[in-house]
Design an enzyme around this catalytic site. Structure first.
Site, PDB file in Angstrom:
ATOM      1  N   GLN A 251      16.165  -7.948  12.291  1.00  0.00           N
ATOM      2  CA  GLN A 251      17.538  -7.468  12.135  1.00  0.00           C
ATOM      3  C   GLN A 251      17.541  -6.101  11.455  1.00  0.00           C
ATOM      4  OE1 GLN A 251      20.891  -7.316  13.160  1.00  0.00           O
ATOM      5  NE2 GLN A 251      20.216  -9.425  13.393  1.00  0.00           N
ATOM      6  N   HIS A 254      17.015  -2.643  13.276  1.00  0.00           N
ATOM      7  CA  HIS A 254      18.033  -2.056  14.163  1.00  0.00           C
ATOM      8  C   HIS A 254      18.534  -0.714  13.643  1.00  0.00           C
ATOM      9  CE1 HIS A 254      18.769  -4.684  17.493  1.00  0.00           C
ATOM     10  NE2 HIS A 254      18.764  -5.749  16.722  1.00  0.00           N
ATOM     11  N   GLU A 319      27.370 -12.767  12.126  1.00  0.00           N
ATOM     12  CA  GLU A 319      27.150 -12.580  13.559  1.00  0.00           C
ATOM     13  C   GLU A 319      26.064 -13.557  14.040  1.00  0.00           C
ATOM     14  OE1 GLU A 319      25.388  -8.796  14.328  1.00  0.00           O
ATOM     15  OE2 GLU A 319      25.756  -8.881  16.493  1.00  0.00           O
ATOM     16  N   HIS A 320      24.908 -13.540  13.375  1.00  0.00           N
ATOM     17  CA  HIS A 320      23.813 -14.465  13.679  1.00  0.00           C
ATOM     18  C   HIS A 320      23.564 -15.364  12.476  1.00  0.00           C
ATOM     19  CE1 HIS A 320      22.837 -10.629  15.817  1.00  0.00           C
ATOM     20  NE2 HIS A 320      22.599 -11.437  16.825  1.00  0.00           N
ATOM     21  N   ASP A 353      18.546 -12.807  21.472  1.00  0.00           N
ATOM     22  CA  ASP A 353      18.849 -11.402  21.755  1.00  0.00           C
ATOM     23  C   ASP A 353      18.543 -11.037  23.201  1.00  0.00           C
ATOM     24  OD1 ASP A 353      19.659 -10.888  19.207  1.00  0.00           O
ATOM     25  OD2 ASP A 353      17.754 -10.010  18.547  1.00  0.00           O
ATOM     26  N   HIS A 412      70.938 -16.170  30.543  1.00  0.00           N
ATOM     27  CA  HIS A 412      69.872 -17.147  30.774  1.00  0.00           C
ATOM     28  C   HIS A 412      70.489 -18.510  31.141  1.00  0.00           C
ATOM     29  CE1 HIS A 412      67.360 -14.162  28.827  1.00  0.00           C
ATOM     30  NE2 HIS A 412      66.280 -14.899  29.008  1.00  0.00           N
TER      31      HIS A 412
END
Lengths: 423, 423
Positions: A251, A254, A319-320, A353, A412
């Protein structure tokens, strides 16, 4: 890295970069230029920003054929197997239209209809990102979208990376445009002589791409603008420190803003992971990036109990999430907020991934509280169907006009009354 | 109104009002005040904007009981029947979590998880809008959201409209806060001492509410900010002009910006509808509004063929579409873009606005191209699950690390290798 007690104020929330005034102005003028000058504008902007004069906007079959010659068998096999897995998972997300009928002749339904046209942005640069293409295109294909246009900036030789071309070709993507940046987003949103405008634009990009997507939002749909990537590992004393450290590093490599966090009930494990991080960092090609990420956004948190650790995970809404405990399955039901959950020692984040099947485009910055992975849902819309019979209207008309009149909307009510012969 | 040939450049797209600089500043300072002063800030802002000093922020049971005394049996019955229908339709939208298992021990899944907390905004004023509450709350309830907080501005007597209280009570909504405007949105987004912050805010409101929702977006999810309402009626010579006119007027009476459009293959029908509009307008309580809406945004378009008319509908992508032709069902499959489709002479739009079951919160301004009616999907998120066995990792590891290395992400590759004992 130190093992520290969990601080309840810790959050993964990030402010998403809004760009500078100058960047926003630049993006607006690029979009304007594409709207005014169409294809010609795209060629000119590519000369300015990519320093290349394009002979063709679209990739030709010959370039695809050459690209296949530059990809080795192992790589091609890997891409094909990944596509198979990702396609299989996303096809399972497809929903059927349905209909309910009632005895009074009422028919109510929900149709699921794919978007007409989708645009996919793929970043350029020296590395190729086949996984980006797979993860963005496959849900759209599985949804039934008939027209997919892919845009990516060309290299100095006017070419796209062979791996990008091969992956797109394996997916059956025919319209590949050699345009990048804000100009690509503008072309997809508004169309040009040769590029049809799309209904939705997805895919990551630099700040100019992100700003352009934000500017055309409303004109077209866009995917959410992702923040930096994050992982939270939830582990007890049974977990392997070397596996955890490897995943945290995957991670952290990145970018410097990425965040890798361990939450554990075991101080011993925490300390071992810290050691392993040091050891594995040593000969990592992207050591500098990973090191800065760990320094600034990494952490090893200790909690007293597993319940406390689970509550922290739900607060963080990562996220993960990797769960490496003696019985990871037992904890799954307690996890309310996480983009993707990886269970047990062999479910490295990298498995998801690239390969396993679920999407790697996941909600970041704590938005897993209310957001989902990219999926088929993002490329279809629902449309309701209502069919009332004369009988159903006569039976229920009085209720409908009663509510209309509560709301002060007489026309209506009359639209119902007139059908009952009352007006 | 004249019957005119269809102009291909016609669109329902509207620019959504962004408010004035002064309004935006006012909204920012209101949000700031609520974040700083919590409940006290809410009380003060309500004194300023609603000219009422609240004794309590939350509606008490006693007020609910009194509200029931002010609602007649017919109204209550109508609300109860509508709730039953709307609940039935939305419960059918619920999806199940699912899981796939493979022989190598791989387990992949998709969990469907409701949001923890949702906030619903209900506008105040002299009229009550029970349909707003039903349409916003029922999808959240059907989704499984446990905590729903409703906010609505109080009248001068510190009370909410009895119809609002009764509808909320029928739905089992317990937390009803007597706060409106941007301050309500701020309280829902950030929380106060007595109001829990929510994950999503839905519901219509004035420009201050809309601007506040836009400002807190990201901190929480919001529904889309609706443009003016629209209807397109697709009709052939078999349709009844009086029904069509009644339905166009029920759209036009909403507000001056609403849009009612007829697309027909029959010039005779077009002319009759124009006459009926005149006739029915005459004694309409909201005549002035409806007249201005028809003048500025209404139209009767003539096409040569039904195919051309259908293509026009798809280009317009209307919020509401009524099909009044000899065989309306036969055209349904050709309609790609419409929020809700009403089939046949007895399916007045009002049937769907209040009662039939599908949601009345629909995509406006042509966004039906890529947007859906409000539904259960808007109150759940998906979360992926990946569980790999040792065997699955050993079998597929080489492919995963191959793709990681194509992308230049060595730590990703090593996270796999280490589990194969290779690092």
């Amino acid at each position: 890295m130190n093992v520290t007690p969990l601080d309840e104020s810790v959050t993964l929330e990030r402010t998403i970069e809004g760009g500078t005034e100058k960047q926003r102005e630049s993006v607006s003028s690029i979009i304007e230029k594409v709207r005014e000058n169409g294809d010609k504008g795209l060629i000119e902007l590519t000369e300015i920003f990519d320093r290349v004069t394009l002979d063709e906007l679209f990739v030709q079959q010959e370039e695809i054929d050459e690209a296949y010659n530059q990809v080795n068998d192992k790589e091609l096999e890997a891409i094909r197997k990944a596509i198979e897995n990702i396609r299989d998972f996303h096809q399972r997300q497809l929903r059927q239209s349905w209909m309910v009928t009632k005895e009074d002749g009422t028919m109510l339904g929900q149709r699921i209809i794919p978007f007409d046209r989708v645009g996919i942005y793929v970043p350029g640069g020296k590395a190729a990102y086949p996984s980006t293409i797979m993860m963005d295109a496959i849900p759209a294909i599985a949804a039934g979208v008939k027209s997919i246009t892919m845009c990516s900036p060309p290299g100095e030789d006017q070419r796209l990376h062979p791996m990008v071309l091969v992956t797109a070709s394996e997916l059956g993507i025919k319209n590949i445009v050699k345009i990048g940046g804000a100009q690509a987003v503008a072309a997809l949103a508004y169309g040009t002589e040769s590029i049809q405008k799309v209904d939705k634009i997805v895919g990551p990009g630099n700040i100019y791409v992100a700003l352009a997507k934000r500017e055309v939002f409303g004109q077209v749909a866009i995917d959410s603008i992702a923040g930096p990537s994050e992982i939270v590992v939830l582990a007890d004393e049974t977990a392997r420190a070397d596996y955890i450290a490897a995943d945290m590093l995957s991670q952290a490599e990145h970018d410097e803003l990425a965040s890798a966090v361990l939450v554990t009930t075991s101080e011993g494990l925490g300390k071992k992971v810290a050691e392993e991080l040091e050891r594995q960092l040593e000969d990592l090609p992207r050591k500098k990036i990973a090191e800065e990420s760990l320094d600034k956004h990494g952490a090893i948190y200790l909690t007293e109990t597993m319940a406390e650790a689970v509550e922290a995970v739900n607060r963080l809404a990562p996220e993960h999430l990797e769960i490496m405990t003696a019985q990871p399955d037992n904890l799954l039901g307690s996890i309310r907020h996480a983009g993707a959950v990886f269970l047990g020692p062999y479910s490295a984040e990298a498995v998801g991934d690239y390969f396993a099947g679920p999407n790697h485009v996941l909600p970041t910055s704590g938005t897993a509280r209310f957001s989902s992975p990219l999926g088929v849902d993002d490329f279809v819309k629902r449309s309701s169907v209502i069919s009332y019979s004369k009988e159903a209207l006569e039976e229920n008309g009085e209720y409908i006009s009663a509510i209309a009149r509560i709301e002060g909307l007489e026309a209506h009510a009359r639209a119902v009354d007139i059908r009952k012969g009352e007006k």
